[in-house]
Write an enzyme that holds these catalytic residues in place. Structure first.
Site, mmCIF file in Angstrom:
data_model
loop_
_atom_site.group_PDB
_atom_site.id
_atom_site.type_symbol
_atom_site.label_atom_id
_atom_site.label_comp_id
_atom_site.label_asym_id
_atom_site.label_seq_id
_atom_site.Cartn_x
_atom_site.Cartn_y
_atom_site.Cartn_z
ATOM 1 N N GLU A 293 -44.345 3.506 -9.094
ATOM 2 C CA GLU A 293 -45.469 3.854 -9.977
ATOM 3 C C GLU A 293 -46.511 2.751 -9.958
ATOM 4 O OE1 GLU A 293 -43.109 5.950 -13.674
ATOM 5 O OE2 GLU A 293 -43.985 3.985 -13.848
ATOM 6 N N ASN A 383 -40.761 1.966 -26.286
ATOM 7 C CA ASN A 383 -41.949 2.330 -25.488
ATOM 8 C C ASN A 383 -41.951 3.803 -25.070
ATOM 9 O OD1 ASN A 383 -42.700 -0.399 -25.502
ATOM 10 N ND2 ASN A 383 -41.472 -0.813 -23.682
HETATM 11 N N1 COA Z 1 -31.097 -3.612 -29.031
HETATM 12 C C1 COA Z 1 -32.190 -3.921 -29.750
HETATM 13 N N2 COA Z 1 -33.274 -4.520 -29.232
HETATM 14 C C2 COA Z 1 -33.226 -4.858 -27.923
HETATM 15 C C3 COA Z 1 -32.122 -4.598 -27.129
HETATM 16 C C4 COA Z 1 -31.025 -3.942 -27.721
HETATM 17 N N3 COA Z 1 -29.929 -3.646 -27.022
HETATM 18 N N4 COA Z 1 -32.365 -5.063 -25.889
HETATM 19 C C5 COA Z 1 -33.590 -5.580 -25.900
HETATM 20 N N5 COA Z 1 -34.115 -5.475 -27.136
HETATM 21 C C6 COA Z 1 -35.437 -5.904 -27.575
HETATM 22 C C7 COA Z 1 -35.734 -7.335 -27.178
HETATM 23 O O1 COA Z 1 -35.204 -8.241 -28.119
HETATM 24 C C8 COA Z 1 -37.250 -7.328 -27.170
HETATM 25 O O2 COA Z 1 -37.683 -7.370 -28.512
HETATM 26 P P1 COA Z 1 -39.024 -8.157 -28.941
HETATM 27 O O3 COA Z 1 -40.135 -7.361 -28.296
HETATM 28 O O4 COA Z 1 -39.016 -8.075 -30.407
HETATM 29 O O5 COA Z 1 -38.858 -9.534 -28.372
HETATM 30 C C9 COA Z 1 -37.570 -5.914 -26.642
HETATM 31 O O6 COA Z 1 -36.403 -5.134 -26.874
HETATM 32 C C10 COA Z 1 -37.907 -5.891 -25.160
HETATM 33 O O7 COA Z 1 -36.817 -6.420 -24.463
HETATM 34 P P2 COA Z 1 -36.975 -7.391 -23.220
HETATM 35 O O8 COA Z 1 -35.651 -8.003 -22.969
HETATM 36 O O9 COA Z 1 -38.137 -8.300 -23.429
HETATM 37 O O10 COA Z 1 -37.183 -6.411 -22.006
HETATM 38 P P3 COA Z 1 -38.456 -5.690 -21.379
HETATM 39 O O11 COA Z 1 -39.743 -6.176 -21.896
HETATM 40 O O12 COA Z 1 -38.193 -5.731 -19.935
HETATM 41 O O13 COA Z 1 -38.308 -4.189 -21.911
HETATM 42 C C11 COA Z 1 -37.443 -1.998 -22.013
HETATM 43 C C12 COA Z 1 -37.147 -3.479 -21.733
HETATM 44 C C13 COA Z 1 -36.184 -1.208 -21.784
HETATM 45 C C14 COA Z 1 -37.928 -1.819 -23.440
HETATM 46 C C15 COA Z 1 -38.591 -1.552 -21.023
HETATM 47 O O14 COA Z 1 -38.207 -1.831 -19.706
HETATM 48 C C16 COA Z 1 -38.893 -0.081 -21.152
HETATM 49 O O15 COA Z 1 -39.680 0.316 -21.993
HETATM 50 N N6 COA Z 1 -38.268 0.778 -20.308
HETATM 51 C C17 COA Z 1 -38.436 2.207 -20.365
HETATM 52 C C18 COA Z 1 -39.541 2.687 -19.471
HETATM 53 C C19 COA Z 1 -39.294 2.337 -18.042
HETATM 54 O O16 COA Z 1 -38.177 2.241 -17.575
HETATM 55 N N7 COA Z 1 -40.364 2.114 -17.300
HETATM 56 C C20 COA Z 1 -40.254 1.710 -15.897
HETATM 57 C C21 COA Z 1 -40.215 2.834 -14.964
HETATM 58 S S1 COA Z 1 -41.638 3.701 -15.152
#
Ligand code: COA
Length: 511
Positions: A293, A383
């Site tokens: 993407e 998200n």
């Molecule tokens: N339970 C609660 N909160 C959690 C958690 C869990 N198991 N794991 C991570 N978090 C929180 C982190 O603490 C962080 O919180 P903050 O923003 O308050 O600091 C937040 O989630 C983001 O986690 P982070 O470790 O910084 O990872 P990231 O920024 O890489 O985001 C996703 C991880 C899953 C949220 C993100 O990848 C996403 O939205 N994925 C879905 C969409 C997707 O896959 N897109 C790509 C293909 S198009």
């Protein structure tokens, strides 16, 4: 206000001046209750001046709309529109903390959707028709065709479906983007023929969005750059995850399961994906391709290093520094890049045909391999699922990465049962944390659980999770569970803010 000669150079459509207006005048075409489709995907190529004016206008004259985009917007637009109470419904993806709160407070109805599906549903009248489309362009062709900017996303279908189209001609977007896009519309069902992408570099469409020019309601000239990406350098945990994956792929090549060019790669946006992709610069890899993407900094690093031959995506999101080197030298990359509509970049038919290696991020995973990417503790939207499901379900190899703990260790990212399922166990081949990699291919649920516990779980939570699994196995079942305890780890987070109780209870039980 804008240099007329420069604007004219970008507007080949003869009557363009008759449609020229201010962002405020264009925003006034958007009325209460309308469905609006705007360009924009992962902070790239979003219409900017018109939504900003819309947010301002709504402070005086309240209105609320359904807003569809490609994915997330830059320039704080989702925050501005949320604060101005403009958003009644929003789809299909967002990453803004203000909007996230409004969604979780029930103030904005958010439709979290596979990114390949939105325009398919629009085309088939499963979603309300677009009243107004607002599309960022770097040029308008002599037939009134729109040349998009740094993302193609859903823009083409929004513009085709809309009653009225507002074009935001952004002079900050390089004119050299012209020619990079590949605009293609699948045929209507039931007569649809296969979408003819047979390799990441297949060109199957035109370079502009071919709208009926009578629909052009306004042309707004802007000069606002995209927001730079916010990718951070890898930390220790992220780097370990990347290292495990690179070691795994090196083994796959050395044992002849994959060639050094692997298969086309897809990676989500962010620090994790960037670290993993950057790792491909080292090792036995060559002639790599991407079918993804978002194309981010690491894509261009690999192209520059000569390790990657071609990259296909639907948007380009770069850091400030990388942006300078890419946008000023687009010709260097021209033959090695394509920007497609997101329904094509994410099309399950193509993902399966090309055999994509998909790397996406999980919030949490359970011992059997179900993945939650979206809902904290099963209820609070983070998200959205984005394109991860388009790829995960259909990939040659579907990989999910996550750090083993969140919130300084208060939360284990590996749990007995995920609190929300975005990707079920049947769609998840490999799980990776900083502790190791669990290859789940060909394993039954009881085998999967042990591999996940042994390789991915943080050592502090490992005994508690093992105890849960052992007790569940005693009760029996193909996928054993202690149902009354399955979500107790999340309940503890809700009531105590932490899962640490399970570590202590297990220590006491073993003492
Ligand atoms: N339970 C609660 N909160 C959690 C958690 C869990 N198991 N794991 C991570 N978090 C929180 C982190 O603490 C962080 O919180 P903050 O923003 O308050 O600091 C937040 O989630 C983001 O986690 P982070 O470790 O910084 O990872 P990231 O920024 O890489 O985001 C996703 C991880 C899953 C949220 C993100 O990848 C996403 O939205 N994925 C879905 C969409 C997707 O896959 N897109 C790509 C293909 S198009």
């Amino acid at each position: 206000m804008f240099d007329e000669a420069i604007t004219a150079q970008r507007c080949q459509w003869a009557p363009w001046q008759s449609k020229l207006c201010s962002a405020e005048q264009a925003a006034a075409l958007i009325k209460d209750g309308m469905t609006v489709g705007m360009s924009g995907f992962t902070r790239a190529g979003e219409a900017k001046a018109v939504p900003m004016a819309l947010a301002e206008m709504a402070k005086e004259n309240p209105l609320s709309i359904t807003l569809m985009t490609g994915a997330s917007l830059g320039n704080d637009l989702d925050r501005l529109l949320t604060e101005a109470n403009v958003l009644a419904r929003r789809m299909p993806f967002q990453v803004d903390s203000t909007l996230r709160k409004a969604i979780n407070d029930g103030k904005v109805m958010f439709i979290d959707q596979h990114l390949s599906e939105t325009v398919e549903q629009l085309r088939n009248h499963q979603l309300p028709k677009i009243n107004v489309a607002v599309i960022e362009a770097c040029a308008i062709t002599k037939d009134g065709g729109i040349v998009p900017t740094t993302s193609l996303g859903n823009s083409a279908s929004f513009a085709m479906d809309a009653d009225q189209v507002i074009i935001e001609l952004n002079l900050a977007a390089p004119l050299a983007l012209q020619g990079l896009h590949d605009v293609y519309f699948p045929e209507m069902r039931p007569e649809r023929t296969p979408v003819p992408v047979v390799a990441p570099n297949s060109r199957i469409g035109g370079t502009e969005i071919p709208i009926d020019p009578s629909k052009i309601a306004a042309i707004v000239v802007s000069n606002i750059p995209d927001s730079p990406s916010t990718v951070l350098p890898p930390d220790e945990g992220t780097q370990s995850i990347a290292d495990h994956l690179i070691k795994f792929f090196t083994y796959e090549v050395e044992s002849g399961h994959l060639t050094p060019s692997l298969l086309p790669l897809q990676a989500g946006i962010g620090t994790m994906a960037n670290a993993v992709m950057s790792g491909f610069a080292h090792g036995p890899f060559k002639n790599l391709t991407m079918y993804s993407e978002v194309l981010q900094d690491c894509t261009f690093d690999l192209l520059d290093a000569g390790v990657m031959d071609f990259a296909s995506g639907c948007s380009i999101t770069l850091s400030e520094e990388r942006g300078k080197s890419v946008w000023n030298n687009l010709d260097k990359y021209r033959d090695r890049l394509i920007l497609r509509p997101q329904e094509i970049s994410n099309l399950p038919e193509i993902v399966r045909r090309l055999g994509i290696i998909a790397v996406n991020t999980a919030l949490e995973a359970d011992i059997y391999g179900n993945v939650n990417s979206t809902h904290v503790c099963g209820t609070r939207m983070m998200n959205g699922v984005g394109g991860s499901g388009d790829f995960a379900r259909n990939a040659h190899m579907s990989i999910f990465v996550t750090k083993s703990v969140a919130k300084n260790g208060d939360i284990s990212s590996f749990v007995p049962f995920v609190s929300h399922v975005d990707h079920n166990e049947h769609d998840v081949d490999i799980l990776v944390s900083e502790h190791g990699l669990a290859d789940l291919r060909g394993l039954a649920p009881r085998e999967r659980a042990q591999v996940v516990i042994d390789n991915c779980v943080d050592p502090s939570y490992r005994p508690a999770l093992q105890a849960y699994f052992d007790e569940a196995c005693e009760r029996g079942g193909h996928t054993p569970h202690c149902l009354e305890k399955a979500l107790s780890w999340h309940h503890a987070v809700d009531t105590e803010g932490s899962m640490r109780r399970f570590i202590k209870e297990q220590e006491l039980a073993e003492a």
